[in-house]
Every structure is written in C-alpha cells, then in structure tokens.
Design a protein around this motif. Structure first.
Motif, PDB file in Angstrom:
ATOM      1  N   LEU B  37      18.724  78.646  60.670  1.00 37.88           N
ATOM      2  CA  LEU B  37      18.156  78.051  61.880  1.00 37.88           C
ATOM      3  C   LEU B  37      18.532  76.576  61.994  1.00 37.88           C
ATOM      4  CD1 LEU B  37      14.568  79.584  61.865  1.00 37.88           C
ATOM      5  CD2 LEU B  37      16.457  80.150  63.378  1.00 37.88           C
ATOM      6  N   LEU B  38      18.269  75.835  60.916  1.00 38.62           N
ATOM      7  CA  LEU B  38      18.511  74.395  60.981  1.00 38.62           C
ATOM      8  C   LEU B  38      19.998  74.086  60.968  1.00 38.62           C
ATOM      9  CD1 LEU B  38      15.674  72.875  58.811  1.00 38.62           C
ATOM     10  CD2 LEU B  38      15.839  73.094  61.270  1.00 38.62           C
ATOM     11  N   GLY B  39      20.777  74.935  60.315  1.00 35.03           N
ATOM     12  CA  GLY B  39      22.229  74.741  60.341  1.00 35.03           C
ATOM     13  C   GLY B  39      22.737  74.771  61.765  1.00 35.03           C
ATOM     14  N   ALA B  40      22.268  75.759  62.536  1.00 34.32           N
ATOM     15  CA  ALA B  40      22.659  75.823  63.945  1.00 34.32           C
ATOM     16  C   ALA B  40      22.225  74.554  64.663  1.00 34.32           C
ATOM     17  CB  ALA B  40      22.037  77.057  64.594  1.00 34.32           C
ATOM     18  N   GLY B  41      21.012  74.113  64.367  1.00 36.98           N
ATOM     19  CA  GLY B  41      20.511  72.890  64.995  1.00 36.98           C
ATOM     20  C   GLY B  41      21.346  71.686  64.612  1.00 36.98           C
ATOM     21  N   ALA B  42      21.734  71.621  63.325  1.00 34.30           N
ATOM     22  CA  ALA B  42      22.512  70.472  62.858  1.00 34.30           C
ATOM     23  C   ALA B  42      23.876  70.449  63.534  1.00 34.30           C
ATOM     24  CB  ALA B  42      22.671  70.542  61.342  1.00 34.30           C
ATOM     25  N   GLY B  43      24.492  71.626  63.666  1.00 30.19           N
ATOM     26  CA  GLY B  43      25.779  71.695  64.344  1.00 30.19           C
ATOM     27  C   GLY B  43      25.694  71.179  65.766  1.00 30.19           C
ATOM     28  N   LEU B  44      24.595  71.562  66.430  1.00 32.59           N
ATOM     29  CA  LEU B  44      24.388  71.138  67.812  1.00 32.59           C
ATOM     30  C   LEU B  44      24.188  69.628  67.877  1.00 32.59           C
ATOM     31  CD1 LEU B  44      24.037  72.607  70.557  1.00 32.59           C
ATOM     32  CD2 LEU B  44      21.594  72.360  70.211  1.00 32.59           C
ATOM     33  N   MET B  45      23.351  69.124  66.949  1.00 30.34           N
ATOM     34  CA  MET B  45      23.020  67.704  67.000  1.00 30.34           C
ATOM     35  C   MET B  45      24.226  66.833  66.652  1.00 30.34           C
ATOM     36  SD  MET B  45      19.171  67.490  65.519  1.00 30.34           S
ATOM     37  CE  MET B  45      19.211  65.770  65.083  1.00 30.34           C
ATOM     38  N   ALA B  46      25.079  67.346  65.743  1.00 33.19           N
ATOM     39  CA  ALA B  46      26.234  66.547  65.330  1.00 33.19           C
ATOM     40  C   ALA B  46      27.161  66.296  66.502  1.00 33.19           C
ATOM     41  CB  ALA B  46      26.978  67.260  64.207  1.00 33.19           C
ATOM     42  N   CYS B  47      27.165  67.227  67.464  1.00 33.43           N
ATOM     43  CA  CYS B  47      28.086  67.089  68.589  1.00 33.43           C
ATOM     44  C   CYS B  47      27.405  66.582  69.849  1.00 33.43           C
ATOM     45  CB  CYS B  47      28.735  68.438  68.886  1.00 33.43           C
ATOM     46  SG  CYS B  47      29.616  69.091  67.491  1.00 33.43           S
ATOM     47  N   GLN B  48      26.162  66.147  69.726  1.00 31.03           N
ATOM     48  CA  GLN B  48      25.454  65.669  70.912  1.00 31.03           C
ATOM     49  C   GLN B  48      25.992  64.330  71.367  1.00 31.03           C
ATOM     50  OE1 GLN B  48      22.004  66.330  72.607  1.00 31.03           O
ATOM     51  NE2 GLN B  48      23.101  68.258  72.583  1.00 31.03           N
ATOM     52  N   ARG B  49      25.847  64.085  72.652  1.00 32.57           N
ATOM     53  CA  ARG B  49      26.154  62.777  73.242  1.00 32.57           C
ATOM     54  C   ARG B  49      27.591  62.341  73.010  1.00 32.57           C
ATOM     55  NH1 ARG B  49      20.736  60.159  71.689  1.00 32.57           N
ATOM     56  NH2 ARG B  49      19.352  61.270  73.085  1.00 32.57           N
ATOM     57  N   GLN B  50      28.494  63.265  72.888  1.00 31.13           N
ATOM     58  CA  GLN B  50      29.901  62.893  72.851  1.00 31.13           C
ATOM     59  C   GLN B  50      30.695  64.095  73.315  1.00 31.13           C
ATOM     60  OE1 GLN B  50      31.407  62.549  68.793  1.00 31.13           O
ATOM     61  NE2 GLN B  50      29.415  63.167  68.043  1.00 31.13           N
ATOM     62  N   SER B  51      31.864  63.832  73.852  1.00 26.18           N
ATOM     63  CA  SER B  51      32.685  64.958  74.285  1.00 26.18           C
ATOM     64  C   SER B  51      33.561  65.374  73.109  1.00 26.18           C
ATOM     65  CB  SER B  51      33.531  64.559  75.483  1.00 26.18           C
ATOM     66  OG  SER B  51      34.494  63.607  75.076  1.00 26.18           O
ATOM     67  N   ILE B  52      33.587  66.678  72.887  1.00 22.36           N
ATOM     68  CA  ILE B  52      34.369  67.196  71.772  1.00 22.36           C
ATOM     69  C   ILE B  52      35.676  67.739  72.354  1.00 22.36           C
ATOM     70  CG2 ILE B  52      34.346  68.804  69.837  1.00 22.36           C
ATOM     71  CD1 ILE B  52      32.105  66.780  69.710  1.00 22.36           C
ATOM     72  N   PRO B  53      36.797  67.194  71.976  1.00 24.37           N
ATOM     73  CA  PRO B  53      38.058  67.594  72.623  1.00 24.37           C
ATOM     74  C   PRO B  53      38.437  69.051  72.358  1.00 24.37           C
ATOM     75  CG  PRO B  53      38.463  66.070  70.810  1.00 24.37           C
ATOM     76  CD  PRO B  53      36.985  66.113  70.999  1.00 24.37           C
ATOM     77  N   SER B  54      38.208  69.551  71.150  1.00 23.49           N
ATOM     78  CA  SER B  54      38.606  70.943  70.898  1.00 23.49           C
ATOM     79  C   SER B  54      37.604  71.565  69.940  1.00 23.49           C
ATOM     80  CB  SER B  54      39.998  70.980  70.273  1.00 23.49           C
ATOM     81  OG  SER B  54      39.902  70.550  68.933  1.00 23.49           O
ATOM     82  N   PRO B  55      37.574  72.913  69.907  1.00 26.48           N
ATOM     83  CA  PRO B  55      36.648  73.568  68.983  1.00 26.48           C
ATOM     84  C   PRO B  55      36.866  73.128  67.539  1.00 26.48           C
ATOM     85  CG  PRO B  55      37.565  75.155  70.503  1.00 26.48           C
ATOM     86  CD  PRO B  55      38.273  73.862  70.768  1.00 26.48           C
ATOM     87  N   LYS B  56      38.118  72.759  67.220  1.00 28.53           N
ATOM     88  CA  LYS B  56      38.412  72.389  65.836  1.00 28.53           C
ATOM     89  C   LYS B  56      37.645  71.130  65.430  1.00 28.53           C
ATOM     90  CE  LYS B  56      42.495  71.789  63.395  1.00 28.53           C
ATOM     91  NZ  LYS B  56      43.938  71.546  63.520  1.00 28.53           N
ATOM     92  N   VAL B  57      37.641  70.154  66.325  1.00 26.54           N
ATOM     93  CA  VAL B  57      36.933  68.905  66.040  1.00 26.54           C
ATOM     94  C   VAL B  57      35.448  69.183  65.897  1.00 26.54           C
ATOM     95  CG1 VAL B  57      36.425  66.599  66.870  1.00 26.54           C
ATOM     96  CG2 VAL B  57      38.661  67.617  67.304  1.00 26.54           C
ATOM     97  N   GLY B  58      34.945  69.994  66.832  1.00 30.64           N
ATOM     98  CA  GLY B  58      33.522  70.338  66.780  1.00 30.64           C
ATOM     99  C   GLY B  58      33.186  71.034  65.481  1.00 30.64           C
ATOM    100  N   ALA B  59      34.062  71.955  65.091  1.00 31.43           N
ATOM    101  CA  ALA B  59      33.808  72.700  63.861  1.00 31.43           C
ATOM    102  C   ALA B  59      33.767  71.759  62.668  1.00 31.43           C
ATOM    103  CB  ALA B  59      34.891  73.760  63.670  1.00 31.43           C
ATOM    104  N   ARG B  60      34.649  70.752  62.695  1.00 35.15           N
ATOM    105  CA  ARG B  60      34.676  69.837  61.543  1.00 35.15           C
ATOM    106  C   ARG B  60      33.380  69.013  61.490  1.00 35.15           C
ATOM    107  NH1 ARG B  60      38.955  66.318  62.398  1.00 35.15           N
ATOM    108  NH2 ARG B  60      37.406  64.695  62.675  1.00 35.15           N
ATOM    109  N   LEU B  61      32.935  68.551  62.667  1.00 34.35           N
ATOM    110  CA  LEU B  61      31.681  67.798  62.711  1.00 34.35           C
ATOM    111  C   LEU B  61      30.522  68.657  62.214  1.00 34.35           C
ATOM    112  CD1 LEU B  61      31.924  65.871  66.103  1.00 34.35           C
ATOM    113  CD2 LEU B  61      31.832  64.900  63.809  1.00 34.35           C
ATOM    114  N   GLY B  62      30.527  69.909  62.720  1.00 39.91           N
ATOM    115  CA  GLY B  62      29.473  70.832  62.311  1.00 39.91           C
ATOM    116  C   GLY B  62      29.517  71.091  60.818  1.00 39.91           C
ATOM    117  N   LEU B  63      30.730  71.250  60.316  1.00 35.43           N
ATOM    118  CA  LEU B  63      30.917  71.538  58.884  1.00 35.43           C
ATOM    119  C   LEU B  63      30.312  70.422  58.037  1.00 35.43           C
ATOM    120  CD1 LEU B  63      32.434  73.478  56.864  1.00 35.43           C
ATOM    121  CD2 LEU B  63      34.250  71.774  56.883  1.00 35.43           C
ATOM    122  N   GLU B  64      30.593  69.177  58.454  1.00 33.66           N
ATOM    123  CA  GLU B  64      30.054  68.045  57.696  1.00 33.66           C
ATOM    124  C   GLU B  64      28.536  68.079  57.681  1.00 33.66           C
ATOM    125  OE1 GLU B  64      31.719  64.764  59.731  1.00 33.66           O
ATOM    126  OE2 GLU B  64      33.681  64.956  58.761  1.00 33.66           O
TER     127      GLU B  64
END
Lengths: 358, 523
Positions: B37-64
């Motif tokens: 549950l919180l992992g999903a939330g963390a992934g969402l929050m990591a990408c908030q308030r910024q535009s993510i150019p590609s799924p790869k970048v988003g995935a990396r942010l989420g991964l961190e």
C-alpha cells in the motif's frame, strides 16, 4: 403574512405542541394538576433551579469573558471546571476529611481547596492560552475553535488519568472512569425550620453556602470589570483591540488576565459542585460545559449580566423540567428552548443584534 | 546527487514511520501488505508536482522511494522479530521465517513503488492510469488482506463509513463554511430510518436497496429542518444550535419508547370536566407504542440481498466492503460534480463573503439549506449502511464525540479538499481503530514481561499496570494531535488551494474592520 394567517400559524403550532408534547413529558393538564396539588414543590424546584443556575452561571462567565474578548468559544472550559473539582477533591483527600466532618475542622481545608482549585485552574487556563490559542490568533476563525476542542479532549483525559491515581490519592477509587465520592462536608441543617417557619420547602445551610459563594464571585467579577483599571482595560480590549493597543493597553496581558479570571471561576465552580453534589467524575465537564455554554449564548455571549441571567434561566428550566416534564427529556427541552429563543433573537436575550460589517 | 538522495529520504520519512510503526505493532505478513500500500503511495508521491518525461524516469524515481521505504520496513521487521517479541513475552522469530518476511516485504514495496512511478510517466494518460491503479488496489485489497491474514478489512469498512461521513460534512463546513457541530445527528437519523423500515420493531421489513434511498432522503429533510431556524444566525451561534440539535436527536432516540398520543382539546376538556375518558386516543391506546427500543436500540435490522451473493452475512466482509466502496466512490463522484456546479460556486461565495454573495444575487436561504441537505444526504447513506452492517443500532453511538471526530477528519485532512478529507478520515480512524488496540496489546505484553518485574515500588507498579494503556490515552493523543496540527498546519494536511491562499494572505493585524466612520475618514 397577513395578521390572521400569522395567528392561524401560531394556533397550529400550539396544537401540534399540545399533541406531541406529552411524548416528551409536556402534558399540560397533568402539570397544572401537579402544581395545584402542591405549590410547595414548585417553590422547592425553583430554589433548586436557582442554586444549580448560579453554578452554571459561574461557569458560563468563563465562556462569556473569553468570547467577549477574543471571540473564541473556549470548548475546554467545561473540562477545566471538571479538573477544578478533581483538584479540590485531592486537597480535601490530603487532609483526610471524611463524610460529616465537623465544620470547624473542614472550614480551613475547604477554603484552601477553593484557593488551590482556583489557582490551579487559572494557571492551567493561562498555559492553555499561551500554548494553544495565542499562536492561532491571526489564523482563521476555525483554527482556535478546533484547538479548543483538542484541549478539551486533553483535559478530559487528564481527569481520567487523575481518577486512576488511587495508588497516590486515597479517594480516587478502583476504577479510573467511575464517579468518585466527594466527602459531604457542608451541614444539612434546614434554615427555614431553624427559623421556625413550618413548610415542606427545604433550604439548608449547604444551599445557602453555594448561593452566597456564587453571588460573591459574580458580584466580585462584575465590580472588577466595571470599576478597576484592569477591568476597564478588559472592556476596552473587548470593544476594539487595536484602539486599546493605541491607548497603551497591553492586549496580550489583558487576554491572559481574562483567561486566569475564567480559570479561577471554573475552579471555584468545580469545588462548589463537588461540595453540593458530592460526586466527581471525569465526564462531568462536558454536560456542565454544554449547559453553561448554552446559558452564555442564551444571555447573549460576551455579555456578563447575560451569562448570569442565562445560567439562572437554564438552571430553573432544567429543575422544572426534571420535576414536571421528565428528567430524561431535560436536555432536549433545554436545547429546544435555546433554538427557539435564538430563532427569534439571534443575538441571545441581552446580546445586541450586531449589524453585519461591510 | 546527495541532494536528491536527501529529498528521497525526506519524502519517505512520514511514510517510512507509518510503515515501521505498522510492522512493529502488527509484525509478520502485515509488512508485505503495508509495503504494498505505502509503496504505491511512495511511488505516487515521488513523482508529484513535477512532469515526468517518460515512464523510465518515473520508474527510477519510484524505485528510489520504494527502496528507502523497503529499508524502513526491513529495519522494523528485524526489530520486531528479534527485540520486541521477546520483550513482550512471545518467542523470537525463527530465522527462516524472518528471512521470508524480510525478503518479500521490501521487494513488494519496491515493485509497487516502481510501477506507480512508471505510470506517472505516461504523459496524457497519467491521470487515468493512476485512477485505474488506485481502483485496482482498492478492488483487490480484501483478497490480499485474506491471503496475508492481516484481518484489517473490518476496520477498513469502518474507515470507509467515516470517510463517507467526512465527505458529507465537508460540504457543509468546507464548501459552504457553515460550522456544524451536530453532524452525527444525521448519521443517527439515517441509521434509525433504516432501523424502522427494515426490522421487526414496527413490523416493516422493506428491501435494503429501497430503504437506503429513503434514509438518505429523510436525513436530507432533517438537514433542511435544522437549517431553517439557523439561517439568521452568525457563525458561533450556528455552532451552538447545530450542537443542540446533535444533542436532541440522541435523546429522542433514547426516549421514544412509550408513545401515547391523545387529541389535546378533548383531553383538556376531559380533565377540566373531570371525565378523563373523554380524551380521544390516537396512537398507542392499549399499550404504549415503542418506536426506538430505547437504550437497547433496534435489533436485528434486515441485511441487503443480492441475487448471486445472497444475503450479506456479518461473517463475510467482502460484499460489505464492495458496497461501501461503491458508496464512497459514488459520493466522491457526486460531490466532485457538485463542487464545480453553480451550486458549488454559490457555496464558496457564501463562505467567502455572505453579504457580497447575496448582493450578487445568490439566494442565501436556498443555498444554505441545500448545503445542509446535501451534507446530510451522504451521512444518511453512511448511517443506513452502518445500520445494516452492524444489524443493530443504539443511541449511544451517535453522541457529540462522533460529530467532533468527523469534524476533525475534515479539518485535519484539509478543509474543502476531498483528497485531504479522505486522507484525514483514513488517518484518524486507522489510528483509532486499527493501531491503538494493537499497540495496547503489545504494550501490555512489554509491561508485564519486561518492565513491571523490575519496578520495586508497589504503588508505582500498580499505577503503571493500570494507567499505561493507549486505549485510555486515546483522548489525550487525539487532543494533542488537534492542537499541534492547528499550530503547525491550520490548513490541514492537503490544503485546498483557495483556502491556503486565504489563510496565508499577509494580514497586517488580527483587528477587525474599523467601525468608527470618523477614524475611517481620517485614514
């Protein structure tokens, strides 16, 4: 609406009240019969109402003082009064007083309890103002209100905690949440019989003491606010804080003083109620606070005389309702009366109708 | 690089603390569920308030974010398994079992965070994909809960009921700015309407699917009835009248147990003439009519029935879960539409400035009454569901503290913001119903095995044994949260944009508008 329409409407409302009222105890023929049969009961109930009302009025003054000066409904005030009752119980317990202790031995502890409960509640209220309300003075109206609700919860829990201190204070009993008995210290000598008046109405020394202390507190507060320098400063601050500040009044200090005064009143009320009802429980703050708050609003919140009037009114109303309507409906009746009065006078009985500022 | 690492760490502190606390208190498989549950939330929050150019970048942010969160969970798992359990008198976790949890939970956390992060990179589909992901999580939650045997579902249903209530109150307080301190009354009215219409109490056993609509309508009507006398009142007076209404309603339900109604004119005439038999009896003639069952309440209340599912059973949480989920989604949808409608804008206008709003042609009476009615409607739904779910109702469930708790959810989450309100509901109810009881259990274990044997003073020992109980400190914690929250963040966790602007506008002083015309002229 035309006149006859209005009259018809009132008649219809009266009919509905008569029709549905008996469910909630409002059974006119029975009430008239009961009063006709023994008018002394009515006088007795009025007396009980007056005494309870005086106590409610003292608590209501705390609401009204604070509201008058910073427009905050201090929700924690009722629970502060409950803590005052606990503080006085602790003091009385430390002296090891029991039921029916003679007045000579009890008088000093009682006075001490009055002082300590007053100081304790005053100090607590001061701290509350400093740390829970003052930081919020510039935010929206809702923020201090919510903060007050939070403080009320904290106080309630403090009372619960206090009630569990049986290992340290003997009178606290086994169950933290259970009501604690407060020693019966005031003599129950009937004054009227002592004066030789033959009547079934009872007016004991206990009643007299409560009434006198309440009256002294109220008159004292009134005189303080009307005639002393800090009292005048309080009124000035209530009227216009900025102008008061320009005139060299330290507004923060005056607000703190108001909270201390309210706290002292709450503490005294706590002792009085504990002496009168002989029981203390951690939830008593909520009900009493609600009644007192209602009284303050009824009289026009922010108005000191109004709070006294409202308190006595609520006290008498609930005593009469307990006797003639039905005690389990009393709360509903009190609030129903409140809603009706506010519907006709939105500013309370003595409150001025404030024009909306543009 | 270090800056980014710091950002990720800061981001994960709140979530990490929640996750660690959960694992410490519940232990075992809860680590995987909360990680999911919180992992999903963390992934969402990591990408908030910024535009993510590609799924790869988003995935990396989420991964961190997921890795950091996984670290928190791992730490908590080890602490719980090797330190806390022995301290609370349970055997320490065996190594294979600990390894099993410790391997699975961080992996699940990271995967969940990566997937949500990747979804954030889907440019124009970003929003819809996030919604689908959220829907998926909500839909499969009961199954995961069952597989992991965490048994959170009963609490989750309760949380959803309160979220529904908070959403309704948000209309009244958040949108229209009318402070309502008696909101639980509408909850009670919804519940009791359901109780009357589908229980043996007055021999009506209607279908739940019809009753729930009636309950909502009755609650809405009650909202109008309450609203009518309060229209002329200003803020604080309104608060006390609503509070009074909230006190009257439970008294009514508690005491409507022996109703006997006589026609008044004939009764008064009869008593004057001394012939009581003249009174015409209307209701409850031979035996007083018991409407509400008093303190014992109404029991049992009929449960909903669906063709394939059958009658909803109390032992089977699944249909209840999906039903309340449907209701909450319905509420969110409706309220979202309302907010952007003419009516919603009128509410905002009234909240901001009543006088100006009425000058602009908004009908104050209608708009305020509609706010009360709409707010009450949703609590009517919640009440109806609650009655059917518990299958019994008592007046003591609906007292002042319930109103206050709902109000706190709204304010804690963020007045006027639906996401915030939902979050506020989840946090308060979750802490209250899920964490505190379990924490109490754990603390009790720790006290009785590790602490108390070392306390010599009998008075202190006795005091500790009875008084250190999170359930008993519930009010204290709750009150502290409110006060601290108000001081730190008066606009709530997720503030409404407009509200925030209002609260943080530079105001010269707290002093109200100058009244004296002379002073005004001079300035």
């Amino acid at each position: 609406m035309k006149r006859w329409q209005r009259i018809l409407l009132y008649l219809a409302v009266a009919y509905v009240v008569l029709l549905l009222g008996p469910i909630a105890g409002f059974d006119l023929p029975r009430i008239v019969g009961a009063i006709a049969q023994s008018p002394e009961v009515l006088i007795q109930q009025l007396l009980v109402g007056l005494i309870n009302g005086a106590i409610i009025a003292i608590i209501a003054l705390g609401y009204t003082l604070v509201y008058g000066i910073i427009e905050l409904i201090n929700f924690a005030h009722g629970d502060l009064y409950m803590l005052g009752a606990f503080a006085s119980l602790t003091v009385i317990n430390l002296f090891g007083l029991e039921d029916g202790a003679s007045l000579a031995t009890a008088i000093v502890p009682m006075l001490l309890a009055l002082v300590i409960a007053g100081l304790f509640c005053g100090g607590l209220n001061l701290l509350t103002e400093r740390y829970a309300y003052r930081p919020l003075r510039n935010s929206s109206r809702l923020a201090p209100l919510i903060s007050a609700i939070g403080v009320s919860f904290i106080f309630q829990n403090l009372g619960l905690f206090w009630g569990g201190l049986k290992s340290f204070i003997p009178g606290m009993g086994n169950n933290a949440a259970a009501p604690k008995t407060f020693p019966d210290l005031l003599p129950r000598t009937d004054l009227l019989q002592a004066l030789g008046i033959q009547t079934s109405v009872a007016f004991t020394v206990k009643d007299l003491v409560v009434l006198v202390v309440a009256a002294v507190l109220m008159v004292g507060l009134h005189l303080f606010v009307q005639y002393t320098r800090p009292g005048k400063a309080m009124r000035a601050t209530a009227q216009n804080p900025m102008a008061a500040r320009i005139m060299g009044i330290n507004v923060d200090q005056i607000i703190a003083l108001t909270f201390v005064l309210g706290g002292i009143l709450a503490g005294s009320a706590g002792l009085l109620v504990a002496l009168y009802n002989n029981t203390v429980v951690f939830t008593m703050g909520f009900t009493a606070g609600l009644r007192a708050f209602t009284a303050a609003v009824l009289g026009g919140i922010g108005n000191i005389i109004g709070a006294m009037l409202g308190g006595v009114l609520i006290g008498v109303l609930s005593a009469l309702s307990d006797q003639y309507l039905s005690s389990r409906w009393t709360n509903a009746w009190v609030f129903a009366v409140l809603v009706i009065i506010l519907a006709f006078r939105p500013g309370g009985l003595l409150g001025e109708n404030v024009q909306e500022k543009v | 690089m270090a800056e980014r690492a710091l950002k990720v760490l800061r981001l994960s502190i709140a979530l990490g603390l929640i996750a660690a606390l959960t694992v410490l208190v519940f232990g075992g498989w809860s680590s995987s569920v909360i990680g999911w549950l919180l992992g999903a939330g963390a992934g969402l929050m990591a990408c908030q308030r910024q535009s993510i150019p590609s799924p790869k970048v988003g995935a990396r942010l989420g991964l961190e974010a997921g890795l950091v969160l996984g670290g928190w969970i791992l730490l908590a798992l080890v602490l719980q398994g090797l330190v806390l359990r022995p301290a609370a008198g349970q055997p320490a976790l065996a190594l294979p079992q600990l390894l099993q949890y410790a391997l699975l939970a961080p992996v699940i956390t990271t995967v969940a965070a990566t997937v949500t992060g990747a979804v954030q990179g889907l440019k124009q589909y970003r929003q819809i994909a996030t919604w689908i992901l959220l829907a998926l999580i909500l839909l499969i939650f009961p199954w995961i809960d069952q597989i992991a045997r965490t048994n959170w579902i009963a609490t989750v249903i309760q949380i959803q009921i309160f979220v529904m209530l908070a959403l309704g109150l948000n209309i009244v307080v958040g949108y229209a700015g009318l402070l309502d301190l008696g909101y639980a009354a509408f909850f009670a009215i919804g519940a009791y309407t359901t109780g009357f219409l589908s229980s043996p109490q007055i021999n009506l056993q209607w279908n739940f699917w019809i009753v729930i609509w009636i309950a909502a309508a009755v609650a809405a009507l009650a909202g109008v009835i309450l609203g009518a006398p309060t229209l002329r009142l200003r803020g604080d007076y309104l608060a006390i009248v609503t509070l009074g209404f909230g006190e009257i309603v439970p008294v009514l339900f508690r005491n409507l147990t022996d109703i006997q109604i006589y026609e008044p004119i004939s009764k008064i005439l009869g008593s004057i003439l001394g012939r009581p038999e003249m009174a015409i009896c209307l209701v409850g003639c031979d035996k007083p009519f018991n409407l509400t069952g008093g303190e014992a309440g109404i029991n049992p209340i009929g449960r909903p029935y669906l063709p394939i599912v059958g009658t909803f059973q109390s032992s089977n949480y699944l249909p209840w879960y999906y039903l309340i989920l449907l209701l909450v989604v319905f509420a969110v949808f409706m309220i979202g539409r309302l907010r952007n409608s003419r009516l919603g804008r009128a509410w905002t206008a009234i909240r901001e400035d009543e006088l100006a709003a009425s000058a602009m042609g908004i009908n104050l009476v209608k708009t305020k009454l509609l706010a009360f009615a709409m707010g009450a409607t949703f609590s009517g739904f919640a009440g109806s569901f609650y009655a059917a779910y518990i299958s019994a109702i008592f007046p003591s469930v609906f007292d002042f503290s319930v109103s206050v708790i709902i109000l706190c959810m709204v304010i804690l989450g963020g007045l006027g913001n639906m996401t915030g309100v939902i979050l506020g509901g989840i946090i308060i109810m979750g802490a209250d119903r899920l964490y505190l009881p379990q924490l109490a259990l754990v603390l009790k274990g720790v006290l009785s095995t590790s602490v108390l044997p070392n306390v010599a003073n009998p008075a202190l020992k006795d005091f500790l044994a009875t008084s250190v109980d999170p359930i008993q400190m519930r009010l204290l914690l709750f009150g502290l949260t409110l006060v601290v929250m108000m001081i730190v963040r008066p606009e709530g966790l997720v503030p409404d944009a407009m509200r925030q602007a209002e609260l943080h506008s530079p105001e010269p002083d707290s002093v109200p508008v100058v009244e004296d015309p002379a002073v005004e002229a001079r300035s």
